[in-house]
Design a protein around this motif. Sequence first.
Motif, PDB file in Angstrom:
ATOM      1  N   THR A  73       7.961  10.261 -14.216  1.00  0.00           N
ATOM      2  CA  THR A  73       7.545   8.869 -14.009  1.00  0.00           C
ATOM      3  C   THR A  73       8.585   8.093 -13.209  1.00  0.00           C
ATOM      4  N   SER A  74       9.855   8.335 -13.505  1.00  0.00           N
ATOM      5  CA  SER A  74      10.940   7.640 -12.798  1.00  0.00           C
ATOM      6  C   SER A  74      10.953   8.013 -11.322  1.00  0.00           C
ATOM      7  N   VAL A  75      10.773   9.304 -11.034  1.00  0.00           N
ATOM      8  CA  VAL A  75      10.760   9.766  -9.641  1.00  0.00           C
ATOM      9  C   VAL A  75       9.595   9.138  -8.881  1.00  0.00           C
ATOM     10  N   LEU A  76       8.416   9.153  -9.491  1.00  0.00           N
ATOM     11  CA  LEU A  76       7.241   8.564  -8.841  1.00  0.00           C
ATOM     12  C   LEU A  76       7.426   7.069  -8.611  1.00  0.00           C
ATOM     13  N   LEU A  77       8.051   6.387  -9.572  1.00  0.00           N
ATOM     14  CA  LEU A  77       8.286   4.953  -9.438  1.00  0.00           C
ATOM     15  C   LEU A  77       9.244   4.659  -8.286  1.00  0.00           C
ATOM     16  N   VAL A  78      10.291   5.472  -8.169  1.00  0.00           N
ATOM     17  CA  VAL A  78      11.264   5.281  -7.086  1.00  0.00           C
ATOM     18  C   VAL A  78      10.597   5.451  -5.725  1.00  0.00           C
ATOM     19  N   PHE A  79       9.809   6.517  -5.582  1.00  0.00           N
ATOM     20  CA  PHE A  79       9.141   6.749  -4.303  1.00  0.00           C
ATOM     21  C   PHE A  79       8.083   5.685  -4.020  1.00  0.00           C
ATOM     22  N   LEU A  80       7.440   5.171  -5.063  1.00  0.00           N
ATOM     23  CA  LEU A  80       6.474   4.094  -4.875  1.00  0.00           C
ATOM     24  C   LEU A  80       7.169   2.829  -4.374  1.00  0.00           C
ATOM     25  N   LEU A  81       8.357   2.548  -4.907  1.00  0.00           N
ATOM     26  CA  LEU A  81       9.124   1.388  -4.454  1.00  0.00           C
ATOM     27  C   LEU A  81       9.573   1.559  -3.003  1.00  0.00           C
ATOM     28  N   ILE A  82       9.948   2.787  -2.638  1.00  0.00           N
ATOM     29  CA  ILE A  82      10.367   3.056  -1.258  1.00  0.00           C
ATOM     30  C   ILE A  82       9.205   2.827  -0.294  1.00  0.00           C
ATOM     31  N   ILE A  83       8.022   3.346  -0.662  1.00  0.00           N
ATOM     32  CA  ILE A  83       6.841   3.168   0.185  1.00  0.00           C
ATOM     33  C   ILE A  83       6.468   1.692   0.292  1.00  0.00           C
ATOM     34  N   SER A  84       6.539   0.978  -0.834  1.00  0.00           N
ATOM     35  CA  SER A  84       6.212  -0.452  -0.825  1.00  0.00           C
ATOM     36  C   SER A  84       7.165  -1.220   0.078  1.00  0.00           C
ATOM     37  N   TRP A  85       8.444  -0.894  -0.005  1.00  0.00           N
ATOM     38  CA  TRP A  85       9.427  -1.570   0.836  1.00  0.00           C
ATOM     39  C   TRP A  85       9.210  -1.231   2.307  1.00  0.00           C
ATOM     40  N   PHE A  86       8.797  -0.001   2.582  1.00  0.00           N
ATOM     41  CA  PHE A  86       8.525   0.425   3.955  1.00  0.00           C
ATOM     42  C   PHE A  86       7.448  -0.451   4.588  1.00  0.00           C
ATOM     43  N   PHE A  87       6.424  -0.813   3.801  1.00  0.00           N
ATOM     44  CA  PHE A  87       5.325  -1.619   4.326  1.00  0.00           C
ATOM     45  C   PHE A  87       5.615  -3.123   4.249  1.00  0.00           C
ATOM     46  N   LEU A  88       6.349  -3.544   3.226  1.00  0.00           N
ATOM     47  CA  LEU A  88       6.512  -4.972   2.983  1.00  0.00           C
ATOM     48  C   LEU A  88       7.733  -5.590   3.665  1.00  0.00           C
ATOM     49  N   ARG A  89       8.729  -4.782   4.026  1.00  0.00           N
ATOM     50  CA  ARG A  89       9.965  -5.361   4.559  1.00  0.00           C
ATOM     51  C   ARG A  89       9.722  -6.148   5.843  1.00  0.00           C
ATOM     52  N   ASP A  90       8.878  -5.591   6.750  1.00  0.00           N
ATOM     53  CA  ASP A  90       8.600  -6.287   8.004  1.00  0.00           C
ATOM     54  C   ASP A  90       7.745  -7.526   7.765  1.00  0.00           C
ATOM     55  N   PHE A  91       6.812  -7.433   6.822  1.00  0.00           N
ATOM     56  CA  PHE A  91       5.961  -8.579   6.494  1.00  0.00           C
ATOM     57  C   PHE A  91       6.800  -9.727   5.936  1.00  0.00           C
ATOM     58  N   ILE A  92       7.711  -9.399   5.011  1.00  0.00           N
ATOM     59  CA  ILE A  92       8.577 -10.422   4.410  1.00  0.00           C
ATOM     60  C   ILE A  92       9.534 -10.997   5.454  1.00  0.00           C
ATOM     61  N   ALA A  93      10.120 -10.105   6.284  1.00  0.00           N
ATOM     62  CA  ALA A  93      11.032 -10.576   7.335  1.00  0.00           C
ATOM     63  C   ALA A  93      10.300 -11.489   8.311  1.00  0.00           C
ATOM     64  N   GLY A  94       9.018 -11.180   8.597  1.00  0.00           N
ATOM     65  CA  GLY A  94       8.228 -12.016   9.500  1.00  0.00           C
ATOM     66  C   GLY A  94       8.012 -13.411   8.944  1.00  0.00           C
ATOM     67  N   ILE A  95       7.729 -13.493   7.646  1.00  0.00           N
ATOM     68  CA  ILE A  95       7.534 -14.805   7.010  1.00  0.00           C
ATOM     69  C   ILE A  95       8.811 -15.638   7.098  1.00  0.00           C
ATOM     70  N   ILE A  96       9.948 -14.992   6.819  1.00  0.00           N
ATOM     71  CA  ILE A  96      11.230 -15.705   6.852  1.00  0.00           C
ATOM     72  C   ILE A  96      11.550 -16.178   8.271  1.00  0.00           C
ATOM     73  N   LEU A  97      11.358 -15.290   9.260  1.00  0.00           N
ATOM     74  CA  LEU A  97      11.666 -15.649  10.647  1.00  0.00           C
ATOM     75  C   LEU A  97      10.761 -16.773  11.151  1.00  0.00           C
ATOM     76  N   LYS A  98       9.466 -16.699  10.827  1.00  0.00           N
ATOM     77  CA  LYS A  98       8.534 -17.728  11.289  1.00  0.00           C
ATOM     78  C   LYS A  98       8.824 -19.072  10.631  1.00  0.00           C
ATOM     79  N   THR A  99       9.419 -19.034   9.439  1.00  0.00           N
ATOM     80  CA  THR A  99       9.798 -20.273   8.763  1.00  0.00           C
ATOM     81  C   THR A  99      11.033 -20.892   9.413  1.00  0.00           C
ATOM     82  N   GLU A 100      11.977 -20.033   9.811  1.00  0.00           N
ATOM     83  CA  GLU A 100      13.235 -20.521  10.376  1.00  0.00           C
ATOM     84  C   GLU A 100      13.141 -20.820  11.867  1.00  0.00           C
TER      85      GLU A 100
END
Length: 241
Positions: A73-100
């Motif tokens: 379960t721990s291994v699957l959770l870690v890889f799920l977090l990695i995949i989520s960050w892979f997709f969400l990091r650019d989306f979150i960075a875009g929101i921050i940049l467009k705000t600034e």
Amino acid sequence: MIVTLYYLVFAVALFFMLRLASQLAKTIPTSKKYRKVILRGFPLFELAIWAAFVLWVVNHALGNSEYLTLATTSVLLVFLLIISWFFLRDFIAGIILKTEFPFEINQRIAASKYDGAIKRLGYRSLELEMDNGDIVKIPYSQIASRSIHLQNMEDSLRGHETLVKASTKIPVQTAKDIITKEVLLTPWATTKQVPTIRVVEQTDQTNSYSVHFHSVSSKYAASISQHLKTVFDSKGDENKS
């Protein structure tokens, strides 16, 4: 010790196999569109392979241990977090940049090695048109970590000059009015700055006009020049007929 060495050798072999596969993926004899899809999806495929490898190691090492479920379960959770960050990091960075930063289409932006005019603002990336006409798609996360220089829209526009030849049968002022109208009606020139037009040469057949206008790139300036040439070529044909 022998078991650990076995896992290590297997991991090294898997690493080189995946590196080889990534290089072979670039040479697959298919269309550019499908090759791009394959190259984009390969990192996820590689991540899935490593996840399967880690799960295999955990299962093989722990066997029927009571900690097997927790470890899996721990291994699957870690890889799920990695995949989520892979997709969400650019989306979150875009929101921050467009705000600034108040990004605008056709505005010039310089961030490290990237320097060009903004052509599209997506959810996870933006597209820049470089000075040579190339379109570059840049994830927001790659821009957020760099020093950003954002020019005002007026500063993003560049002056260009072209030579237009018109028949002497077209009065000078009429020709200037036509040039101004045609330049401002194109989607490639700014309407905030009226073109500067002057007569630079006159012959019995033609008048030559130097036209100074503003556009966001040399590529668009070339399109405007060609458009003006086409307009006056057609008017010259009308006068002949």
